[in-house]
Design a protein around this motif. Sequence first.
Motif, PDB file in Angstrom:
ATOM      1  N   ALA A   1       0.957  -1.437   0.111  1.00 32.36           N
ATOM      2  CA  ALA A   1      -0.031   0.181  -0.091  1.00 32.36           C
ATOM      3  C   ALA A   1       0.738   1.250   0.087  1.00 32.36           C
ATOM      4  N   PRO A   2       1.927   1.320   0.743  1.00 37.54           N
ATOM      5  CA  PRO A   2       2.672   2.753   0.520  1.00 37.54           C
ATOM      6  C   PRO A   2       3.345   2.919  -0.404  1.00 37.54           C
ATOM      7  N   LEU A   3       3.622   1.620  -1.273  1.00 32.65           N
ATOM      8  CA  LEU A   3       4.562   1.827  -2.564  1.00 32.65           C
ATOM      9  C   LEU A   3       3.392   2.252  -3.364  1.00 32.65           C
ATOM     10  N   ALA A   4       2.190   1.875  -3.486  1.00 26.67           N
ATOM     11  CA  ALA A   4       1.273   2.357  -4.390  1.00 26.67           C
ATOM     12  C   ALA A   4       0.962   3.981  -4.218  1.00 26.67           C
ATOM     13  N   ALA A   5       1.078   4.309  -2.854  1.00 30.15           N
ATOM     14  CA  ALA A   5       0.659   6.037  -2.796  1.00 30.15           C
ATOM     15  C   ALA A   5       1.860   6.675  -3.311  1.00 30.15           C
ATOM     16  N   CYS A   6       3.056   5.990  -3.283  1.00 25.10           N
ATOM     17  CA  CYS A   6       4.182   6.703  -3.713  1.00 25.10           C
ATOM     18  C   CYS A   6       4.346   7.120  -5.170  1.00 25.10           C
ATOM     19  N   SER A   7       3.725   6.168  -6.107  1.00 23.79           N
ATOM     20  CA  SER A   7       3.648   6.064  -7.155  1.00 23.79           C
ATOM     21  C   SER A   7       2.707   7.345  -7.883  1.00 23.79           C
ATOM     22  N   SER A   8       1.925   8.016  -7.297  1.00 27.98           N
ATOM     23  CA  SER A   8       1.083   9.094  -7.685  1.00 27.98           C
ATOM     24  C   SER A   8       1.884  10.355  -8.054  1.00 27.98           C
ATOM     25  N   LYS A   9       1.415  10.814  -9.230  1.00 39.92           N
ATOM     26  CA  LYS A   9       2.208  12.032  -9.847  1.00 39.92           C
ATOM     27  C   LYS A   9       1.866  13.365  -9.130  1.00 39.92           C
ATOM     28  N   PHE A  10       0.764  13.155  -8.190  1.00 37.65           N
ATOM     29  CA  PHE A  10       0.137  14.434  -7.673  1.00 37.65           C
ATOM     30  C   PHE A  10       1.090  14.244  -5.910  1.00 37.65           C
ATOM     31  N   LYS A  11       1.848  15.470  -5.844  1.00 40.26           N
ATOM     32  CA  LYS A  11       2.433  15.449  -4.500  1.00 40.26           C
ATOM     33  C   LYS A  11       1.630  16.664  -3.682  1.00 40.26           C
ATOM     34  N   THR A  12       2.000  16.543  -2.579  1.00 44.81           N
ATOM     35  CA  THR A  12       1.800  17.705  -1.792  1.00 44.81           C
ATOM     36  C   THR A  12       3.127  18.495  -1.134  1.00 44.81           C
ATOM     37  N   TYR A  13       2.710  19.750  -1.060  1.00 41.37           N
ATOM     38  CA  TYR A  13       3.952  20.460  -0.509  1.00 41.37           C
ATOM     39  C   TYR A  13       3.280  21.452   0.654  1.00 41.37           C
ATOM     40  N   ASN A  14       4.301  21.450   1.627  1.00 39.21           N
ATOM     41  CA  ASN A  14       3.811  22.140   2.923  1.00 39.21           C
ATOM     42  C   ASN A  14       4.996  23.241   3.486  1.00 39.21           C
ATOM     43  N   GLY A  15       5.950  23.676   2.618  1.00 38.20           N
ATOM     44  CA  GLY A  15       7.179  24.287   2.619  1.00 38.20           C
ATOM     45  C   GLY A  15       6.513  25.779   2.566  1.00 38.20           C
ATOM     46  N   PRO A  16       7.668  26.646   2.627  1.00 35.73           N
ATOM     47  CA  PRO A  16       7.642  28.084   2.406  1.00 35.73           C
ATOM     48  C   PRO A  16       6.864  28.158   0.930  1.00 35.73           C
ATOM     49  N   GLU A  17       6.205  29.319   0.675  1.00 36.36           N
ATOM     50  CA  GLU A  17       5.454  29.747  -0.350  1.00 36.36           C
ATOM     51  C   GLU A  17       6.363  30.039  -1.451  1.00 36.36           C
ATOM     52  N   VAL A  18       6.222  29.675  -2.523  1.00 38.04           N
ATOM     53  CA  VAL A  18       6.794  30.150  -3.908  1.00 38.04           C
ATOM     54  C   VAL A  18       6.323  31.310  -4.021  1.00 38.04           C
TER      55      VAL A  18
ATOM     56  N   LYS B   1      14.247  25.655  -4.815  1.00 35.73           N
ATOM     57  CA  LYS B   1      14.558  24.759  -5.718  1.00 35.73           C
ATOM     58  C   LYS B   1      15.245  25.296  -7.155  1.00 35.73           C
ATOM     59  N   ALA B   2      16.311  24.520  -7.632  1.00 35.77           N
ATOM     60  CA  ALA B   2      16.823  24.818  -8.847  1.00 35.77           C
ATOM     61  C   ALA B   2      16.700  23.676  -9.702  1.00 35.77           C
ATOM     62  N   TYR B   3      16.446  24.026 -11.256  1.00 34.26           N
ATOM     63  CA  TYR B   3      16.167  22.969 -12.148  1.00 34.26           C
ATOM     64  C   TYR B   3      17.062  23.291 -13.507  1.00 34.26           C
ATOM     65  N   ASP B   4      17.498  22.315 -13.916  1.00 31.25           N
ATOM     66  CA  ASP B   4      18.150  22.493 -15.354  1.00 31.25           C
ATOM     67  C   ASP B   4      16.915  22.426 -16.222  1.00 31.25           C
ATOM     68  N   ILE B   5      16.797  23.314 -17.533  1.00 26.30           N
ATOM     69  CA  ILE B   5      15.696  23.079 -18.171  1.00 26.30           C
ATOM     70  C   ILE B   5      16.037  23.054 -19.786  1.00 26.30           C
ATOM     71  N   ASP B   6      15.035  22.556 -20.283  1.00 21.71           N
ATOM     72  CA  ASP B   6      15.216  22.574 -21.848  1.00 21.71           C
ATOM     73  C   ASP B   6      14.174  23.660 -22.552  1.00 21.71           C
ATOM     74  N   LEU B   7      14.323  24.381 -23.670  1.00 17.93           N
ATOM     75  CA  LEU B   7      13.602  25.419 -24.077  1.00 17.93           C
ATOM     76  C   LEU B   7      13.043  25.154 -25.424  1.00 17.93           C
ATOM     77  N   GLY B   8      12.500  26.163 -25.937  1.00 15.20           N
ATOM     78  CA  GLY B   8      12.104  26.213 -27.360  1.00 15.20           C
ATOM     79  C   GLY B   8      13.193  25.691 -28.268  1.00 15.20           C
ATOM     80  N   PHE B   9      12.937  25.225 -29.481  1.00 13.99           N
ATOM     81  CA  PHE B   9      14.019  24.795 -30.506  1.00 13.99           C
ATOM     82  C   PHE B   9      14.746  25.819 -30.836  1.00 13.99           C
ATOM     83  N   ALA B  10      14.274  27.117 -30.913  1.00  8.87           N
ATOM     84  CA  ALA B  10      15.124  28.277 -31.238  1.00  8.87           C
ATOM     85  C   ALA B  10      15.202  29.089 -30.093  1.00  8.87           C
ATOM     86  N   PRO B  11      16.162  29.005 -29.243  1.00  9.60           N
ATOM     87  CA  PRO B  11      16.001  29.386 -28.080  1.00  9.60           C
ATOM     88  C   PRO B  11      16.492  30.984 -27.828  1.00  9.60           C
ATOM     89  N   GLU B  12      17.060  31.422 -28.778  1.00  6.23           N
ATOM     90  CA  GLU B  12      17.627  33.097 -28.672  1.00  6.23           C
ATOM     91  C   GLU B  12      16.515  33.633 -28.958  1.00  6.23           C
TER      92      GLU B  12
END
Length: 164
Positions: free
Chosen positions: A14-31, A53-64
């Motif tokens: 049961a706990p493993l099934a709960a972890c597989s959801s793509k819908f998470k909760t967040y209780n930290g400081p407001e973004v 949080k910091a993330y590496d990103i991809d952009l549009g195919f003509a990023p400039e």
Amino acid sequence: MVSRRSILLSLLLAPLAACSSKFKTYNGPEVTRVVVYKGRRKMYLLHHDQVLKAYDIDLGFAPEGHKQFEGDGRTPEGDYTIDRRNPNSKFHLSVGISYPNARDVEVARALGKSPGGDIFIHGQPNAFKPKGRDWTWGCISVKNHEIEDIYAMVNDGTVISIYP
């Protein structure tokens, strides 16, 4: 009759099934703001001046450069807001960016074009795997586990600033 072994197995799984959801909760400081630096391919979720949080990103195919019209493959630049979310996205999950604004519409019309729309921060495509960097049509892409966090952390109405 249900065996004791079946009950124990269910309780363990049961706990493993709960972890597989793509819908998470967040209780930290407001973004309070999202900041994107296109040239660095980085996105930051901020609580005032603190990076949460910091993330590496991809952009549009003509990023400039700033997005000028539909189909140009560019990611917009400027200040927008997170204005919607799509739990059934073709890209795992997605949160919408309020592009185009009035100025974007004006510029596109002056070129005789549509400004386009449907600019999102999203995960990876459900149907295909992108090859290489900067493969979107103007969106900002992150990994699927990252968009799950972003989807939970960033509220509609949050300002997003996108810099060159």
